[in-house]
Motif scaffolding. Sequence first.
Motif, PDB file in Angstrom:
ATOM      1  N   UNK A 195       7.942   2.311   5.755  1.00 29.72           N
ATOM      2  CA  UNK A 195       9.237   1.161   5.461  1.00 29.72           C
ATOM      3  C   UNK A 195      10.425   2.469   5.012  1.00 29.72           C
ATOM      4  N   UNK A 196      10.123   3.581   3.788  1.00 32.39           N
ATOM      5  CA  UNK A 196      11.459   3.771   3.588  1.00 32.39           C
ATOM      6  C   UNK A 196      12.454   4.411   4.354  1.00 32.39           C
ATOM      7  N   UNK A 197      11.685   4.113   5.680  1.00 28.14           N
ATOM      8  CA  UNK A 197      12.133   5.590   7.012  1.00 28.14           C
ATOM      9  C   UNK A 197      12.228   5.197   8.434  1.00 28.14           C
ATOM     10  N   UNK A 198      13.075   3.681   8.327  1.00 27.33           N
ATOM     11  CA  UNK A 198      12.837   2.807   8.988  1.00 27.33           C
ATOM     12  C   UNK A 198      13.925   3.405  10.384  1.00 27.33           C
ATOM     13  N   UNK A 199      14.587   3.816   9.759  1.00 27.23           N
ATOM     14  CA  UNK A 199      16.406   4.644  11.328  1.00 27.23           C
ATOM     15  C   UNK A 199      15.715   5.851  10.989  1.00 27.23           C
ATOM     16  N   UNK A 200      14.495   6.617  10.666  1.00 29.59           N
ATOM     17  CA  UNK A 200      14.708   8.165  11.311  1.00 29.59           C
ATOM     18  C   UNK A 200      14.754   8.494  12.895  1.00 29.59           C
ATOM     19  N   UNK A 201      13.929   7.075  14.020  1.00 30.06           N
ATOM     20  CA  UNK A 201      13.844   7.706  14.569  1.00 30.06           C
ATOM     21  C   UNK A 201      14.927   7.607  15.324  1.00 30.06           C
ATOM     22  N   UNK A 202      16.096   6.997  15.125  1.00 29.31           N
ATOM     23  CA  UNK A 202      17.614   6.060  15.387  1.00 29.31           C
ATOM     24  C   UNK A 202      18.236   7.448  15.728  1.00 29.31           C
ATOM     25  N   UNK A 203      17.683   7.953  14.381  1.00 31.96           N
ATOM     26  CA  UNK A 203      19.072   9.421  13.573  1.00 31.96           C
ATOM     27  C   UNK A 203      18.573  10.372  14.578  1.00 31.96           C
ATOM     28  N   UNK A 204      17.565  10.380  15.122  1.00 32.76           N
ATOM     29  CA  UNK A 204      16.792  11.092  15.850  1.00 32.76           C
ATOM     30  C   UNK A 204      16.268  12.922  14.919  1.00 32.76           C
ATOM     31  N   UNK A 205      16.173  11.884  13.711  1.00 26.48           N
ATOM     32  CA  UNK A 205      15.900  12.877  12.397  1.00 26.48           C
ATOM     33  C   UNK A 205      14.070  13.417  12.597  1.00 26.48           C
ATOM     34  N   UNK A 206      13.796  14.073  11.931  1.00 28.19           N
ATOM     35  CA  UNK A 206      12.615  13.841  11.769  1.00 28.19           C
ATOM     36  C   UNK A 206      11.451  14.362  10.783  1.00 28.19           C
ATOM     37  N   UNK A 207      10.583  13.778  10.774  1.00 28.74           N
ATOM     38  CA  UNK A 207      10.169  13.891   9.750  1.00 28.74           C
ATOM     39  C   UNK A 207       9.672  14.893   9.187  1.00 28.74           C
ATOM     40  N   UNK A 263       0.431  -1.024  -0.728  1.00 26.90           N
ATOM     41  CA  UNK A 263      -0.324  -0.072  -0.048  1.00 26.90           C
ATOM     42  C   UNK A 263       1.286   0.671   0.138  1.00 26.90           C
ATOM     43  N   UNK A 264       1.046   1.733  -0.576  1.00 25.91           N
ATOM     44  CA  UNK A 264       1.370   3.383  -0.714  1.00 25.91           C
ATOM     45  C   UNK A 264       2.119   4.569   0.862  1.00 25.91           C
ATOM     46  N   UNK A 265       1.015   3.786   1.611  1.00 27.60           N
ATOM     47  CA  UNK A 265       1.564   4.350   3.060  1.00 27.60           C
ATOM     48  C   UNK A 265       1.884   3.675   3.685  1.00 27.60           C
ATOM     49  N   UNK A 266       2.114   1.328   3.529  1.00 32.72           N
ATOM     50  CA  UNK A 266       3.194   1.285   4.091  1.00 32.72           C
ATOM     51  C   UNK A 266       4.650   1.631   3.252  1.00 32.72           C
ATOM     52  N   UNK A 267       4.073   1.853   1.917  1.00 35.19           N
ATOM     53  CA  UNK A 267       5.530   2.051   0.891  1.00 35.19           C
ATOM     54  C   UNK A 267       6.647   3.401   2.040  1.00 35.19           C
ATOM     55  N   UNK A 268       5.624   3.909   2.063  1.00 37.46           N
ATOM     56  CA  UNK A 268       6.432   4.994   2.211  1.00 37.46           C
ATOM     57  C   UNK A 268       6.701   5.197   4.193  1.00 37.46           C
TER      58      UNK A 268
END
Length: 79
Positions: free
Chosen positions: A67-79, A60-65
Amino acid sequence: MFPNPILLMSNELTPDKIMQLGIGFWSSKTLFSAIELGLFTELAKGPQDPESLRTRLELHPRSARVARTPRAPQAGAER
């Protein structure tokens, strides 16, 4: 009663160890999900753009979106 060794090591209690455990679980869950979806099998066929992968993996498009950013919380990045 014996003193708590964790309290003796530091005056400040932090959630660091629990956070490391949670992030480790999150990372391994991401890896296992990619394996279950067949992501690496698709990537072994050659480079593909995200939309092509999404279609081939029937995501599903939302799932794919997400899934592309699984490391963002680890890096401290914000969406």
